[in-house]
Design a protein around this motif. Structure first.
Motif, PDB file in Angstrom:
ATOM      1  N   VAL A  89       0.833  -1.193   0.000  1.00 36.92           N
ATOM      2  CA  VAL A  89       0.000   0.000   0.000  1.00 36.92           C
ATOM      3  C   VAL A  89       0.873   1.250   0.000  1.00 36.92           C
ATOM      4  N   ASP A  90       1.987   1.219   0.729  1.00 33.42           N
ATOM      5  CA  ASP A  90       2.879   2.385   0.767  1.00 33.42           C
ATOM      6  C   ASP A  90       3.526   2.651  -0.588  1.00 33.42           C
ATOM      7  N   ASN A  91       3.942   1.593  -1.293  1.00 34.18           N
ATOM      8  CA  ASN A  91       4.517   1.774  -2.632  1.00 34.18           C
ATOM      9  C   ASN A  91       3.486   2.324  -3.609  1.00 34.18           C
ATOM     10  N   ILE A  92       2.269   1.819  -3.529  1.00 36.11           N
ATOM     11  CA  ILE A  92       1.200   2.290  -4.403  1.00 36.11           C
ATOM     12  C   ILE A  92       0.885   3.752  -4.102  1.00 36.11           C
ATOM     13  N   GLY A  98      -6.290  -5.375  -7.720  1.00 41.78           N
ATOM     14  CA  GLY A  98      -6.456  -5.468  -9.162  1.00 41.78           C
ATOM     15  C   GLY A  98      -7.801  -4.981  -9.661  1.00 41.78           C
ATOM     16  N   GLU A  99      -8.600  -4.383  -8.806  1.00 39.87           N
ATOM     17  CA  GLU A  99      -9.895  -3.863  -9.258  1.00 39.87           C
ATOM     18  C   GLU A  99      -9.763  -2.576 -10.034  1.00 39.87           C
ATOM     19  N   VAL A 100      -8.696  -1.809  -9.764  1.00 40.24           N
ATOM     20  CA  VAL A 100      -8.435  -0.553 -10.466  1.00 40.24           C
ATOM     21  C   VAL A 100      -7.018  -0.632 -11.020  1.00 40.24           C
ATOM     22  N   LYS A 101      -6.867  -0.285 -12.283  1.00 40.71           N
ATOM     23  CA  LYS A 101      -5.533  -0.225 -12.905  1.00 40.71           C
ATOM     24  C   LYS A 101      -5.334   1.151 -13.487  1.00 40.71           C
ATOM     25  N   ILE A 102      -4.124   1.683 -13.319  1.00 45.48           N
ATOM     26  CA  ILE A 102      -3.802   3.022 -13.785  1.00 45.48           C
ATOM     27  C   ILE A 102      -2.700   2.913 -14.820  1.00 45.48           C
ATOM     28  N   SER A 103      -2.910   3.586 -15.939  1.00 43.96           N
ATOM     29  CA  SER A 103      -1.915   3.646 -16.996  1.00 43.96           C
ATOM     30  C   SER A 103      -1.710   5.097 -17.365  1.00 43.96           C
ATOM     31  N   ASN A 104      -0.473   5.548 -17.417  1.00 39.84           N
ATOM     32  CA  ASN A 104      -0.214   6.954 -17.748  1.00 39.84           C
ATOM     33  C   ASN A 104       0.346   7.097 -19.160  1.00 39.84           C
ATOM     34  N   ASP A 105      -0.255   6.406 -20.115  1.00 38.97           N
ATOM     35  CA  ASP A 105       0.157   6.496 -21.531  1.00 38.97           C
ATOM     36  C   ASP A 105      -0.364   7.760 -22.149  1.00 38.97           C
ATOM     37  N   TYR A 134      -6.326   2.608  -2.068  1.00 39.92           N
ATOM     38  CA  TYR A 134      -5.094   1.998  -2.542  1.00 39.92           C
ATOM     39  C   TYR A 134      -5.235   0.479  -2.581  1.00 39.92           C
ATOM     40  N   ASN A 135      -6.112  -0.066  -1.752  1.00 34.19           N
ATOM     41  CA  ASN A 135      -6.360  -1.507  -1.770  1.00 34.19           C
ATOM     42  C   ASN A 135      -7.057  -1.948  -3.054  1.00 34.19           C
ATOM     43  N   ASP A 136      -7.814  -1.053  -3.677  1.00 29.27           N
ATOM     44  CA  ASP A 136      -8.429  -1.375  -4.970  1.00 29.27           C
ATOM     45  C   ASP A 136      -7.360  -1.653  -6.017  1.00 29.27           C
TER      46      ASP A 136
END
Length: 79
Positions: free
Chosen positions: A8-11, A72-79, A66-68
């Motif tokens: 959670v801290d890394n996320i 794996g319920e939420v994925k973030i992509s910064n493309d 952050y637990n989401d």
């Protein structure tokens, strides 16, 4: 090179580094329902973060934990 485990801290640190930028969000809503939209990370709090949608017609603010991301319920992509 050893890969750092997801905690959670890394996320939280990754989300904090993306604050104010536009990202692509992929939300798993269950039963093969996946929503995706473009959003800006608005605020970062102790246990949640807020995003403001940029791609939808209505400006909406959503809150995710952050637990989401960890589950794996939420994925973030910064493309």
């Amino acid at each position: 090179m050893k890969k750092m485990p997801n905690t959670v801290d890394n996320i939280k640190q990754k989300i904090l580094s993306l604050k104010g930028t536009e990202v692509n969000l992929y939300i798993n809503r269950g039963r093969r329902k996946v929503s995706s939209y473009r959003a800006r990370i608005e605020d970062v709090y102790a246990s949640v973060f807020t995003v403001k949608s940029c791609s939808l017609d209505i400006d909406s603010i959503y809150t995710y934990s952050y637990n989401d991301i960890l589950c794996g319920e939420v994925k973030i992509s910064n493309d």
